[in-house]
Design a protein around this motif. Structure first.
Motif, short mmCIF file in Angstrom:
data_model
loop_
_atom_site.label_atom_id
_atom_site.label_comp_id
_atom_site.label_asym_id
_atom_site.label_seq_id
_atom_site.Cartn_x
_atom_site.Cartn_y
_atom_site.Cartn_z
N ALA A 65 0.82 -4.92 -19.55
CA ALA A 65 1.08 -4.37 -18.22
C ALA A 65 1.93 -5.35 -17.43
CB ALA A 65 -0.23 -4.09 -17.49
N ASP A 66 2.49 -4.86 -16.36
CA ASP A 66 3.30 -5.69 -15.47
C ASP A 66 2.95 -5.33 -14.03
OD1 ASP A 66 5.13 -7.59 -14.68
OD2 ASP A 66 6.86 -6.25 -14.87
N CYS A 67 1.65 -5.37 -13.72
CA CYS A 67 1.16 -4.94 -12.41
C CYS A 67 1.17 -6.06 -11.38
CB CYS A 67 -0.28 -4.41 -12.53
SG CYS A 67 -0.47 -3.06 -13.69
N HIS A 68 0.91 -7.29 -11.85
CA HIS A 68 0.73 -8.43 -10.95
C HIS A 68 -0.33 -8.12 -9.90
CE1 HIS A 68 4.25 -10.44 -12.71
NE2 HIS A 68 4.82 -9.25 -12.67
N ASP A 69 -1.40 -7.47 -10.36
CA ASP A 69 -2.42 -6.98 -9.44
C ASP A 69 -3.65 -6.62 -10.28
OD1 ASP A 69 -2.73 -5.52 -6.52
OD2 ASP A 69 -3.71 -4.38 -8.10
N ALA A 70 -4.80 -7.20 -9.92
CA ALA A 70 -6.02 -6.96 -10.71
C ALA A 70 -6.41 -5.49 -10.67
CB ALA A 70 -7.15 -7.83 -10.20
N GLY A 71 -6.33 -4.87 -9.48
CA GLY A 71 -6.69 -3.46 -9.39
C GLY A 71 -5.77 -2.59 -10.23
N ILE A 168 -16.08 8.37 -12.71
CA ILE A 168 -14.83 7.71 -12.32
C ILE A 168 -13.71 8.75 -12.21
CG2 ILE A 168 -13.05 6.06 -13.02
CD1 ILE A 168 -15.33 4.42 -14.30
N GLY A 169 -13.60 9.61 -13.20
CA GLY A 169 -12.59 10.66 -13.14
C GLY A 169 -11.22 10.09 -12.82
N GLU A 170 -10.64 10.57 -11.75
CA GLU A 170 -9.32 10.11 -11.32
C GLU A 170 -9.39 9.01 -10.26
OE1 GLU A 170 -6.52 11.09 -12.82
OE2 GLU A 170 -7.88 12.19 -14.15
N THR A 171 -10.57 8.54 -9.93
CA THR A 171 -10.71 7.47 -8.95
C THR A 171 -10.11 6.19 -9.51
OG1 THR A 171 -12.75 8.46 -8.10
CG2 THR A 171 -12.33 6.15 -7.52
N ARG A 172 -9.33 5.50 -8.70
CA ARG A 172 -8.66 4.29 -9.14
C ARG A 172 -8.78 3.20 -8.07
NH1 ARG A 172 -9.20 6.78 -13.05
NH2 ARG A 172 -7.63 7.47 -14.57
N PHE A 173 -8.57 1.96 -8.49
CA PHE A 173 -8.54 0.84 -7.55
C PHE A 173 -7.28 0.92 -6.70
CE2 PHE A 173 -11.49 -0.74 -10.67
CZ PHE A 173 -12.33 -1.60 -9.97
N PRO A 174 -7.39 0.60 -5.41
CA PRO A 174 -6.16 0.45 -4.60
C PRO A 174 -5.33 -0.70 -5.17
CG PRO A 174 -8.13 0.45 -3.21
CD PRO A 174 -8.60 0.33 -4.62
N VAL A 175 -4.03 -0.59 -5.03
CA VAL A 175 -3.14 -1.65 -5.54
C VAL A 175 -2.38 -2.27 -4.38
CG1 VAL A 175 -2.93 -0.55 -7.80
CG2 VAL A 175 -1.27 0.00 -6.01
N GLY A 176 -1.94 -3.50 -4.62
CA GLY A 176 -1.13 -4.19 -3.63
C GLY A 176 -1.92 -4.83 -2.51
N ASP A 180 -10.62 -7.29 -1.29
CA ASP A 180 -11.54 -6.20 -0.98
C ASP A 180 -11.19 -4.88 -1.66
OD1 ASP A 180 -13.98 -6.10 0.43
OD2 ASP A 180 -13.11 -4.90 2.03
N GLU A 181 -10.28 -4.89 -2.65
CA GLU A 181 -9.96 -3.63 -3.31
C GLU A 181 -11.15 -3.09 -4.10
OE1 GLU A 181 -9.61 -6.53 -6.51
OE2 GLU A 181 -8.88 -6.55 -4.45
N ASP A 182 -12.00 -4.00 -4.60
CA ASP A 182 -13.15 -3.53 -5.35
C ASP A 182 -14.16 -2.83 -4.44
OD1 ASP A 182 -13.51 -6.03 -4.18
OD2 ASP A 182 -14.86 -6.76 -5.72
N ARG A 222 -0.16 -9.27 8.08
CA ARG A 222 0.38 -8.21 7.22
C ARG A 222 -0.64 -7.76 6.20
NH1 ARG A 222 2.24 -8.08 2.33
NH2 ARG A 222 2.50 -10.33 2.14
N ARG A 223 -1.34 -8.71 5.56
CA ARG A 223 -2.32 -8.35 4.55
C ARG A 223 -3.49 -7.58 5.15
NH1 ARG A 223 -3.02 -13.41 0.29
NH2 ARG A 223 -1.09 -13.01 -0.87
N PHE A 224 -3.91 -7.98 6.34
CA PHE A 224 -5.01 -7.27 6.99
C PHE A 224 -4.60 -5.84 7.33
CE2 PHE A 224 -7.42 -6.03 10.80
CZ PHE A 224 -8.73 -6.20 10.35
N LEU A 225 -3.39 -5.66 7.85
CA LEU A 225 -2.94 -4.31 8.20
C LEU A 225 -2.80 -3.43 6.96
CD1 LEU A 225 -0.29 -5.13 10.95
CD2 LEU A 225 -2.61 -4.22 11.27
N ASP A 226 -2.29 -4.00 5.86
CA ASP A 226 -2.19 -3.24 4.60
C ASP A 226 -3.58 -2.82 4.13
OD1 ASP A 226 0.53 -3.55 4.60
OD2 ASP A 226 0.55 -5.18 3.12
N TRP A 227 -4.51 -3.77 4.18
CA TRP A 227 -5.87 -3.47 3.75
C TRP A 227 -6.52 -2.43 4.66
CZ3 TRP A 227 -10.17 -4.56 6.84
CH2 TRP A 227 -11.40 -4.24 6.26
#
Length: 312
Positions: A65-71, A168-176, A180-182, A222-227
């Motif tokens: 993968a090339d996500c650069h993101d754990a989620g 889980i179905g189609e539920t996925r982790f938020p990315v970027g 707190d994505e978990d 910026r990170r807080f607003l994205d989250w």
């Protein structure tokens, strides 16, 4: 019965992945596949994992993968998981012998349950801390999601939960997101899950305080607003806005604490104001008040030196 798909996201985990895989060896009879998502590692993560899995006779499948993101890396594996149950663990954590089988036994004892939550051992900077036992959960109640977001029930660790693939179905982790994505992922599952709990620890959760704090220190606004934007999508799970506002305050207080500790008093004050305005429990209200006093005291102490520098 090989009933479990194990998901492990990995980035430059060559020094830890063999131990993580070895910790799963005792569960080989119930593991149908281990999906290692190699997220653009630049070290020997894949080679080390493949060698360890071969020696341990574990069914490893590497997903590049090339996500650069754990989620995002976890999502790659969730889309390919084949077995009825899914177990996620990070590449620097350890599974405890018998943990998966204990979670599966509880699923058999409570056939309606589709999310089984176990306890976990917390290890901070290499030092063992207390065992975190799940508490405050209700077996089949969508209110778990709201209580989880608000911090009214103990948070789970990635690696302490067994969830059905159907749930889980189609539920996925938020990315970027930087943090707190978990929490957002588990809240979505809890909003529709029938829960079961076991009091026994099933894994060791490794915590690096410096690494955790660094997530809150970089580009905090910026990170807080994205989250926060992603947090508010949980309204489609019927989680009330009041619960989301409480979560905002909890995270803002963490950010304020980190910046206060690192001497950035202006940023600490900004996030402390967000935390103070949020609905909160008495304990968080007291912490906000305490940090307001500490901030005021440090500013008073630094004022004479600033004035002196101006005079010079």
């Amino acid at each position: 019965m090989r009933a479990v798909s194990v998901v492990i996201p990995a980035y430059n985990a060559a020094t830890t992945i063999a131990a993580t895989l070895a910790s799963l060896r005792s569960e080989a009879a119930v593991i149908g596949e281990i999906l290692l998502v190699d997220d653009a590692s630049t070290d020997s993560t894949v080679a080390v994992a493949q060698q360890a899995a071969a020696q341990l006779s574990l069914p490893l499948r590497v997903l590049p993968a090339d996500c650069h993101d754990a989620g995002g890396a976890r999502n790659v594996a969730l889309a390919q998981a084949l077995h009825p149950w899914v177990y996620l663990i990070d590449a620097d954590d350890l599974h405890l012998p018998g943990g998966l089988r204990a979670l599966l036994r509880q699923a058999e004892n409570q056939p309606k349950a589709d999310m089984i939550v176990g306890a976990y051992r917390r290890r901070v900077n290499g030092q063992n801390r207390q065992i975190k036992v799940p508490n405050g959960y209700q077996a089949a109640c969508h209110a778990n999601a709201s209580a989880y977001v608000k911090g009214d029930i103990r948070s789970v660790a990635v690696g302490s939960v067994l969830a059905s693939r159907r749930l889980i179905g189609e539920t996925r982790f938020p990315v970027g997101l930087a943090y707190d994505e978990d929490t957002l992922f588990w809240a979505r599952l809890m909003s529709k899950a029938s829960l079961a709990m076991i009091p026994d620890p099933v894994m060791v959760y490794e915590v690096s305080v410096a690494r955790s704090d660094d997530r809150f220190a970089m580009n905090p606004v910026r990170r807080f607003l994205d989250w926060r934007r992603e947090l508010h999508t949980l309204t489609d799970c019927n989680i009330p806005i009041s619960a989301l506002k409480t979560r905002e305050g909890l995270v803002a207080l963490k950010i304020a604490r980190v910046h206060y500790a690192r001497g950035d008093l202006d940023t600490a004050a900004r996030f402390l104001a967000v935390a103070a305005a949020a609905p909160k429990r008495r304990s968080e209200a007291w912490r906000c008040l305490r940090y307001r006093f500490k901030l005021a005291a440090r500013r008073r102490l630094s004022a004479p030196s600033i004035q002196l520098q101006g005079a010079l």
